[in-house]
Design a protein around this motif. Structure first.
Motif, mmCIF file in Angstrom:
data_model
loop_
_atom_site.group_PDB
_atom_site.id
_atom_site.type_symbol
_atom_site.label_atom_id
_atom_site.label_comp_id
_atom_site.label_asym_id
_atom_site.label_seq_id
_atom_site.Cartn_x
_atom_site.Cartn_y
_atom_site.Cartn_z
ATOM 1 N N VAL A 77 10.984 -64.740 -69.743
ATOM 2 C CA VAL A 77 12.405 -64.964 -69.469
ATOM 3 C C VAL A 77 12.712 -64.675 -68.008
ATOM 4 C CG1 VAL A 77 14.762 -64.321 -70.101
ATOM 5 C CG2 VAL A 77 12.978 -64.410 -71.843
ATOM 6 N N GLU A 78 12.254 -63.528 -67.523
ATOM 7 C CA GLU A 78 12.439 -63.165 -66.113
ATOM 8 C C GLU A 78 11.076 -63.159 -65.436
ATOM 9 O OE1 GLU A 78 14.994 -62.864 -64.341
ATOM 10 O OE2 GLU A 78 16.637 -62.713 -65.779
ATOM 11 N N GLY A 79 10.951 -63.948 -64.366
ATOM 12 C CA GLY A 79 9.682 -64.017 -63.663
ATOM 13 C C GLY A 79 9.313 -62.692 -63.016
ATOM 14 N N TYR A 103 7.320 -56.832 -63.903
ATOM 15 C CA TYR A 103 8.048 -56.085 -62.872
ATOM 16 C C TYR A 103 8.410 -57.029 -61.733
ATOM 17 C CZ TYR A 103 9.049 -52.719 -59.139
ATOM 18 O OH TYR A 103 9.645 -52.025 -58.129
ATOM 19 N N ASN A 104 9.714 -56.962 -61.343
ATOM 20 C CA ASN A 104 10.201 -57.768 -60.225
ATOM 21 C C ASN A 104 11.273 -56.968 -59.499
ATOM 22 O OD1 ASN A 104 11.462 -59.650 -58.501
ATOM 23 N ND2 ASN A 104 10.947 -61.347 -59.855
ATOM 24 N N PRO A 105 10.927 -56.288 -58.396
ATOM 25 C CA PRO A 105 11.889 -55.399 -57.723
ATOM 26 C C PRO A 105 13.122 -56.128 -57.209
ATOM 27 C CG PRO A 105 9.917 -55.755 -56.376
ATOM 28 C CD PRO A 105 9.629 -56.320 -57.704
ATOM 29 N N ASN A 106 12.967 -57.343 -56.742
ATOM 30 C CA ASN A 106 14.122 -58.075 -56.212
ATOM 31 C C ASN A 106 15.137 -58.373 -57.314
ATOM 32 O OD1 ASN A 106 13.040 -58.149 -53.610
ATOM 33 N ND2 ASN A 106 11.912 -60.027 -54.015
ATOM 34 N N THR A 107 14.640 -58.789 -58.460
ATOM 35 C CA THR A 107 15.541 -59.085 -59.574
ATOM 36 C C THR A 107 16.222 -57.822 -60.073
ATOM 37 O OG1 THR A 107 14.096 -60.906 -60.219
ATOM 38 C CG2 THR A 107 15.703 -60.172 -61.836
ATOM 39 N N GLU A 108 15.478 -56.708 -60.154
ATOM 40 C CA GLU A 108 16.065 -55.453 -60.608
ATOM 41 C C GLU A 108 17.148 -54.978 -59.640
ATOM 42 O OE1 GLU A 108 13.311 -52.415 -61.498
ATOM 43 O OE2 GLU A 108 12.429 -53.458 -63.210
ATOM 44 N N LEU A 109 16.910 -55.115 -58.340
ATOM 45 C CA LEU A 109 17.923 -54.742 -57.353
ATOM 46 C C LEU A 109 19.161 -55.610 -57.500
ATOM 47 C CD1 LEU A 109 18.752 -53.079 -54.891
ATOM 48 C CD2 LEU A 109 17.614 -54.778 -53.430
ATOM 49 N N GLY A 110 18.951 -56.887 -57.763
ATOM 50 C CA GLY A 110 20.083 -57.780 -57.985
ATOM 51 C C GLY A 110 20.891 -57.369 -59.203
ATOM 52 N N TYR A 111 20.183 -56.959 -60.278
ATOM 53 C CA TYR A 111 20.879 -56.485 -61.480
ATOM 54 C C TYR A 111 21.738 -55.255 -61.160
ATOM 55 C CZ TYR A 111 18.406 -59.533 -64.747
ATOM 56 O OH TYR A 111 17.937 -60.611 -65.457
ATOM 57 N N MET A 112 21.184 -54.330 -60.390
ATOM 58 C CA MET A 112 21.923 -53.102 -60.059
ATOM 59 C C MET A 112 23.165 -53.420 -59.235
ATOM 60 S SD MET A 112 18.765 -50.507 -59.172
ATOM 61 C CE MET A 112 19.886 -49.206 -58.684
ATOM 62 N N PHE A 230 12.442 -58.076 -68.919
ATOM 63 C CA PHE A 230 11.149 -57.771 -68.307
ATOM 64 C C PHE A 230 10.141 -57.336 -69.370
ATOM 65 C CE2 PHE A 230 14.011 -57.118 -64.620
ATOM 66 C CZ PHE A 230 13.426 -58.010 -63.753
ATOM 67 N N LEU A 231 10.667 -57.030 -70.562
ATOM 68 C CA LEU A 231 9.791 -56.721 -71.690
ATOM 69 C C LEU A 231 9.603 -57.983 -72.523
ATOM 70 C CD1 LEU A 231 10.990 -53.252 -72.996
ATOM 71 C CD2 LEU A 231 8.672 -53.824 -72.296
ATOM 72 N N VAL A 232 8.373 -58.426 -72.690
ATOM 73 C CA VAL A 232 8.078 -59.572 -73.560
ATOM 74 C C VAL A 232 7.916 -59.033 -74.973
ATOM 75 C CG1 VAL A 232 6.512 -61.482 -74.029
ATOM 76 C CG2 VAL A 232 6.934 -60.771 -71.668
ATOM 77 N N THR A 233 8.803 -59.465 -75.868
ATOM 78 C CA THR A 233 8.775 -58.978 -77.247
ATOM 79 C C THR A 233 8.486 -60.121 -78.214
ATOM 80 O OG1 THR A 233 11.163 -59.290 -77.449
ATOM 81 C CG2 THR A 233 10.392 -57.122 -76.733
ATOM 82 N N ALA A 234 8.019 -59.765 -79.386
ATOM 83 C CA ALA A 234 7.703 -60.767 -80.413
ATOM 84 C C ALA A 234 8.997 -61.259 -81.061
ATOM 85 C CB ALA A 234 6.794 -60.166 -81.461
ATOM 86 N N PRO A 235 9.293 -62.564 -80.987
ATOM 87 C CA PRO A 235 10.525 -63.088 -81.594
ATOM 88 C C PRO A 235 10.457 -63.142 -83.115
ATOM 89 C CG PRO A 235 9.232 -64.872 -80.671
ATOM 90 C CD PRO A 235 8.524 -63.604 -80.301
ATOM 91 N N LEU A 236 9.246 -63.087 -83.670
ATOM 92 C CA LEU A 236 9.070 -63.090 -85.123
ATOM 93 C C LEU A 236 7.708 -62.497 -85.451
ATOM 94 C CD1 LEU A 236 7.039 -65.698 -85.238
ATOM 95 C CD2 LEU A 236 9.143 -66.989 -85.372
ATOM 96 N N ALA A 237 7.500 -62.226 -86.733
ATOM 97 C CA ALA A 237 6.230 -61.648 -87.156
ATOM 98 C C ALA A 237 5.177 -62.742 -87.287
ATOM 99 C CB ALA A 237 6.413 -60.924 -88.485
ATOM 100 N N GLY A 238 3.945 -62.409 -86.913
ATOM 101 C CA GLY A 238 2.862 -63.383 -86.999
ATOM 102 C C GLY A 238 1.653 -62.913 -86.219
ATOM 103 N N ARG A 239 0.746 -63.859 -85.949
ATOM 104 C CA ARG A 239 -0.471 -63.530 -85.211
ATOM 105 C C ARG A 239 -0.422 -64.120 -83.817
ATOM 106 N NH1 ARG A 239 -6.027 -65.350 -87.773
ATOM 107 N NH2 ARG A 239 -5.284 -67.380 -87.056
#
Length: 412
Positions: A77-79, A103-112, A230-239
């Motif tokens: 989602v976020e590069g 991790y993307n410091p520029n994007t995090e600074l923009g969020y802040m 920045f966290l890639v999470t599982a959208p559903l259960a599976g392999r």
């Protein structure tokens, strides 16, 4: 007396000798032109097949791989660059489970920066709402004081009216009392109207401020939730499959780093030659062989996009309850394109590459003679014969590479 002997003409002599030679040469030339070209070949160097009257099925065979019935891509989602990897490829994961962190410091600074600006705007809106309420409170205080003055003026008016009627109060004082009462009454009415209008205006402004605050609050919540991107999470259960992120590698927003296969059912995916694009359609039946059993399949999707001369076909199992399938298994699919029909058929061979199906060598005793034919449909086993051949005739089906200009083959 001498007798005159006439000299024989040499011209007639040459004519008598030359004419037979000319006729003989012409015969040889005519024979060489009209004689069919032949070639001696050994029987063990060629393939001879018999034309049959048999059932013809128009079908094709192609390889297909087993894939999960449903899958979902894992997209960034976020590069950013991969900072942590929590699971391995092939693992079974639950919905919401953390898979990797970027991790993307520029994007995090923009969020802040955006979060700070939003909080400041929310505070400014709160201050504006407080100012409106303070202003309304001050008007109410003024109204209370004015109502108090009005009541005092009214009491004095009632008292002086009695005193004036009893001729105790002078006319001048009575007129002053009347004027003061009128003034306080009009003043009260004006202030009451002003307070009412102010309340209505403030109510509208406060409602608009509340709407703006709600929007800003939602935007702030979305912004804060975006930090979790920045966290890639599982959208559903599976392999997990095709999940091979590399620590430190940069990934662009929207780039796929794997997929999750839902292990509830399977399908077959195949790359088929573009030649068959117009012949394959949804609903066509086919079959595969699995553990010495014939399993029925059906075309459920045709993806007509051509890539490297092939297009994709998706097939589902008609009955897959008892099949112990695994992803990655490969099967040869036999897909039916038409029903069985009885006709004249010829076993397939490499002769067709050299003749384009227009002629063939028909075996007759120790010779094979060239003959014109016409072929129709074909499947991996047979050609359909439309013209030129009859059942039980024998033909040569091996390569004609060396026989293209030959009309008769002498079989040895």
């Amino acid at each position: 007396m001498d007798t005159v002997v006439p000299r024989k003409s040499r011209k007639n002599k040459y004519l008598i000798i030359g004419l037979p030679l000319f006729l003989l040469a012409g015969y040889f030339v005519f024979s060489s032109v009209t004689k069919k070209r032949s070639l001696d070949v050994k029987k063990n160097e060629i393939t001879i097949k018999t034309v049959e009257n048999n059932y013809f099925e128009d079908f094709i065979v192609f390889q297909a791989k087993v894939e999960p019935l449903n899958s979902m891509l894992l997209n960034v989602v976020e590069g950013g660059s991969i900072q942590e990897i929590f699971v391995e490829n092939g693992s079974f994961v639950q919905k919401g489970q953390f898979l990797a962190r970027l991790y993307n410091p520029n994007t995090e600074l923009g969020y802040m920066t955006q979060e700070t600006a939003m909080i400041e705007q929310i505070n400014n809106l709160n201050k504006a709402k407080l100012d409106l309420r303070t202003q309304e409170l001050n008007l109410m205080k003024d109204l209370v004081a004015i109502e108090h003055d009005f009541l005092d003026a009214k009491s004095l008016y009632d008292l002086n009216q009695k005193l004036f009627k009893e001729e105790i109060l002078s006319k001048n004082e009575w007129e002053k009392t009347q004027e003061n009462f009128r003034f306080q009454k009009e003043r009260k009415n004006i202030i009451q109207q002003s307070v009412q209008k102010e309340k209505q205006a403030n109510a509208i402004q406060i409602s608009q401020i509340n709407q703006s605050q709600n929007i800003m609050q939602k935007s702030l919540e979305i912004l804060r939730s975006n930090k979790k991107n920045f966290l890639v999470t599982a959208p559903l259960a599976g392999r997990l499959s095709s999940f091979e992120p590399i620590l430190g590698k940069n990934y662009l927003a929207g780039e796929s780093i794997g997929k999750i296969d839902v292990m509830k059912g399977y399908k077959l995916m195949a790359d088929v030659d573009e030649f068959y694009l117009e012949k394959i359609s949804v609903g066509q039946k086919g079959e595969i062989e699995y553990k010495n059993q014939i399993v029925k399949v059906e075309v459920t999707k045709v993806i007509p996009e051509i890539k490297t001369g092939k297009f994709q076909v998706e097939l589902n199992f008609v009955e897959a309850k008892d099949l112990d399938l695994r992803q990655g298994l490969s099967f040869g699919v036999r897909l039916l394109l038409s029903e069985k029909t009885k006709t004249t058929v010829l076993s397939k061979g490499s002769f067709n590459q050299d003749t384009a199906g227009e002629w063939i060598f028909v075996v007759n005793g120790n010779q094979a003679v060239r003959r014109k034919i016409k072929l129709g449909r074909e499947n991996p086993l047979y050609y359909e014969v439309l013209e030129g051949l009859k059942s039980d005739e024998k033909v040569i089906t091996s390569s004609y590479k060396d026989y293209k200009n030959i009309e008769i083959l002498n079989l040895q």
